[in-house]
Design an enzyme around this catalytic site. Structure first.
Site, PDB file in Angstrom:
ATOM      1  N   TYR A 122       0.823  -1.222   0.000  1.00 57.48           N
ATOM      2  CA  TYR A 122       0.000   0.000   0.000  1.00 57.48           C
ATOM      3  C   TYR A 122       0.850   1.263   0.000  1.00 57.48           C
ATOM      4  O   TYR A 122       0.305   2.352   0.186  1.00 57.48           O
ATOM      5  CB  TYR A 122      -0.890   0.065   1.245  1.00 57.48           C
ATOM      6  CG  TYR A 122      -1.640  -1.178   1.601  1.00 57.48           C
ATOM      7  CD1 TYR A 122      -2.638  -1.682   0.772  1.00 57.48           C
ATOM      8  CD2 TYR A 122      -1.368  -1.859   2.788  1.00 57.48           C
ATOM      9  CE1 TYR A 122      -3.341  -2.821   1.119  1.00 57.48           C
ATOM     10  CE2 TYR A 122      -2.079  -2.987   3.147  1.00 57.48           C
ATOM     11  CZ  TYR A 122      -3.059  -3.464   2.310  1.00 57.48           C
ATOM     12  OH  TYR A 122      -3.748  -4.588   2.671  1.00 57.48           O
ATOM     13  N   CYS A 181      14.798 -10.118  -2.899  1.00 59.54           N
ATOM     14  CA  CYS A 181      15.179  -9.718  -4.257  1.00 59.54           C
ATOM     15  C   CYS A 181      14.030  -9.060  -4.995  1.00 59.54           C
ATOM     16  O   CYS A 181      13.492  -9.613  -5.959  1.00 59.54           O
ATOM     17  CB  CYS A 181      15.661 -10.938  -5.033  1.00 59.54           C
ATOM     18  SG  CYS A 181      16.863 -11.848  -4.091  1.00 59.54           S
TER      19      CYS A 181
HETATM   20  N1  LLP Z   1     -14.843  -6.129   9.593  1.00 52.99           N
HETATM   21  C1  LLP Z   1     -14.703  -6.511   8.317  1.00 52.99           C
HETATM   22  C2  LLP Z   1     -15.823  -7.160   7.634  1.00 52.99           C
HETATM   23  C3  LLP Z   1     -13.495  -6.267   7.639  1.00 52.99           C
HETATM   24  O1  LLP Z   1     -13.369  -6.628   6.366  1.00 52.99           O
HETATM   25  C4  LLP Z   1     -12.424  -5.637   8.328  1.00 52.99           C
HETATM   26  C5  LLP Z   1     -11.143  -5.384   7.663  1.00 52.99           C
HETATM   27  C6  LLP Z   1     -12.618  -5.280   9.676  1.00 52.99           C
HETATM   28  C7  LLP Z   1     -13.845  -5.525  10.271  1.00 52.99           C
HETATM   29  C8  LLP Z   1     -11.550  -4.620  10.489  1.00 52.99           C
HETATM   30  O2  LLP Z   1     -11.180  -3.380   9.989  1.00 52.99           O
HETATM   31  P1  LLP Z   1     -10.181  -2.462  10.821  1.00 52.99           P
HETATM   32  O3  LLP Z   1     -10.889  -2.033  12.080  1.00 52.99           O
HETATM   33  O4  LLP Z   1      -8.952  -3.241  11.119  1.00 52.99           O
HETATM   34  O5  LLP Z   1      -9.919  -1.318   9.924  1.00 52.99           O
HETATM   35  N2  LLP Z   1      -4.554  -5.216   5.193  1.00 52.99           N
HETATM   36  C9  LLP Z   1      -5.038  -3.865   5.251  1.00 52.99           C
HETATM   37  C10 LLP Z   1      -6.352  -3.761   5.993  1.00 52.99           C
HETATM   38  C11 LLP Z   1      -7.438  -4.632   5.408  1.00 52.99           C
HETATM   39  C12 LLP Z   1      -8.717  -4.573   6.182  1.00 52.99           C
HETATM   40  C13 LLP Z   1      -9.689  -5.576   5.706  1.00 52.99           C
HETATM   41  N3  LLP Z   1     -10.920  -5.644   6.433  1.00 52.99           N
HETATM   42  C14 LLP Z   1      -3.967  -2.993   5.856  1.00 52.99           C
HETATM   43  O6  LLP Z   1      -2.903  -3.509   6.209  1.00 52.99           O
HETATM   44  O7  LLP Z   1      -4.128  -1.763   5.935  1.00 52.99           O
END
Ligand code: LLP
Length: 429
Positions: free
Chosen positions: A317, A358
């Site tokens: 990202y 790499c």
């Molecule tokens: N509920 C659902 C249905 C979700 O899809 C997600 C996150 C959450 C809750 C939790 O969201 P949060 O509170 O953590 O924002 N890999 C990405 C973030 C992907 C989030 C996916 N869904 C990153 O590293 O920024």
């Protein structure tokens, strides 16, 4: 920087433990989590929600280590899962199945069987086809599946496009305009019981307005459904509250909750939230050691022993993570925390912080001003969420160890992987 990772003198600590001691005992790269930070963030939610029927379902995907899940389970939290694997982790960590909501667009029959057998709180269903499958699977077990429909409110979360989920063009949830028809359909399926409604519009949101806009749209549906005699027990407003990585200014948990409660004034349904990042993100750092300093013609590189396989967010990202030296003032005497090197090497310079993989995309940070020597320890901040849980074994790199600091004690939460474990299931032809 959170209060739980702080300098004492010129050394960086996790709670009461010098990070250098953790590196000496568990080696690097190593994820270090603060139990007090985890507890504190969850408490901010429960304090703000006092007097209101609620359930905080920690989004397991943010960090699914059993120790982390156990910390939240002991505090009474529920869990938001997106796979059968996550459900098994929750149960192994002492979580209560009756406090689990199951999200995700692609639930398999096997996952539905597992979740029905465990007796979860509800399935957050994302399509008509999933409703039918769930009805069949529940029927085959002689059970009634509790259902909430995940509605896509078509609200712009104003966050990174890869982590924005509430727009029409996203794959998530059922279209707003089709929601009522799907509720009617679900009501008529014999092995389903309608219990709630949910939405999740994206992650790392730094404003409350998109949450409020989504809430209002969801409430309009709740009212229409009530008019048809479909009364819901809970409203789940998802996760998504952002954290400070750099210079973001997200609302405090208390302010975010207050804004939601304002929008929910006069409603009696139980409120469910699914926070992930805001609970775990600033409760963890990735501890890494400088292997080499390389002074190029145009750029200076600090090649560290953590890489994009350990922390993928910068590569994926272009995410910013603050990077701090574990030893702020390297002296001429080499030491395990500060490394050792010539005076020129210890000067403050702009470094590209890169890993050994790499790929040009293998960076942890760009243009960071640091006074570091070879072998110095660095802490990559805000790595408690979507760090270890998104890690891989690319380049046959065993995954990092994970530890939880609790006051002045350090618990090993996951052993460093061995190379033998990585190819244990592989066969010669
Ligand atoms: N509920 C659902 C249905 C979700 O899809 C997600 C996150 C959450 C809750 C939790 O969201 P949060 O509170 O953590 O924002 N890999 C990405 C973030 C992907 C989030 C996916 N869904 C990153 O590293 O920024």
């Amino acid at each position: 920087m959170s209060n739980y990772f702080h300098y004492r003198g010129d050394r960086l600590y996790a709670e009461q433990v010098p990070l250098a001691d953790i590196a000496a005992q568990f080696d690097t790269p190593c994820y270090v989590y603060s139990r007090a930070a985890l507890t504190d963030s969850l408490r901010q939610f429960t304090d703000a929600l006092q007097g209101r029927e609620h359930l905080i379902c920690y989004a397991v995907k943010a960090n699914s280590n059993l120790a982390i899940l156990n910390v939240f389970a002991r505090l009474g939290a529920g869990f938001d899962i997106v796979s059968g694997g996550e459900l098994q982790r929750v149960l192994a960590a002492g979580g209560d199945a009756r406090k689990v909501v199951f999200s995700g667009v692609g639930k398999s029959v096997a996952e539905m069987l597992l979740a029905l057998d465990a007796g979860i709180l509800c399935f957050n269903v994302e399509s008509a086809a999933e409703l039918e499958r769930l009805n069949e699977v529940a029927g085959s077990m002689g059970k009634i599946a509790p259902v909430s429909l995940r509605v896509n409110p078509d609200v712009d979360a104003k966050t990174h496009p890869y982590i924005s989920t509430g727009l029409k063009q996203n794959k998530f949830g059922v279209a707003y305009d089709e929601a009522i028809a799907l509720y009617r359909k679900a009501r008529d399926l014999p092995h389903l019981r309608l219990t709630g409604i949910d939405c999740h519009i994206g992650s790392q949101l730094t404003e409350t307005s998109p949450f409020i806009a989504a809430t209002e749209k969801i409430l309009a549906l709740v009212d229409t459904l009530a008019g048809e005699g479909i009364r819901l027990e809970h409203i789940d407003l998802g996760g998504g509250l952002g954290i400070r990585y750099h210079d973001e200014t997200p609302p405090a948990i208390a302010d975010y909750v207050a804004a939601l409660l304002g929008a929910l004034r006069g409603r009696s349904e139980k409120l469910i939230l699914e926070p992930g990042r805001v609970l775990a993100g600033n409760a963890g750092v990735l501890l890494t050691r400088v292997e080499y300093l390389k002074h190029g013609e145009e750029k200076n590189f600090a090649i560290v022993d953590a890489a994009m396989n350990d922390l993928m967010r910068p590569a994926l990202y272009d995410a910013f993570h603050e990077i701090l030296p574990v030893c702020r003032q390297p002296s001429p005497q080499p030491s395990p925390a500060c490394g050792g090197g010539s005076e020129r090497e210890r000067q403050s310079l702009l470094y590209e912080i890169v890993g050994p993989i790499c790929e040009t995309g293998d960076f942890i940070g760009h243009a960071r001003n640091l006074a570091i020597a070879p072998q110095a320890l660095l802490a990559v901040l805000s790595a408690g969420a979507y760090g270890m849980s998104m890690s891989s074994n690319y380049n046959t790199r065993p995954r990092a160890a994970e530890v939880v600091v609790d006051g002045n004690t350090v618990h090993l939460a996951r052993e460093r992987e061995t190379v033998q474990q990585l190819y244990a299931g592989e066969k010669l032809i």
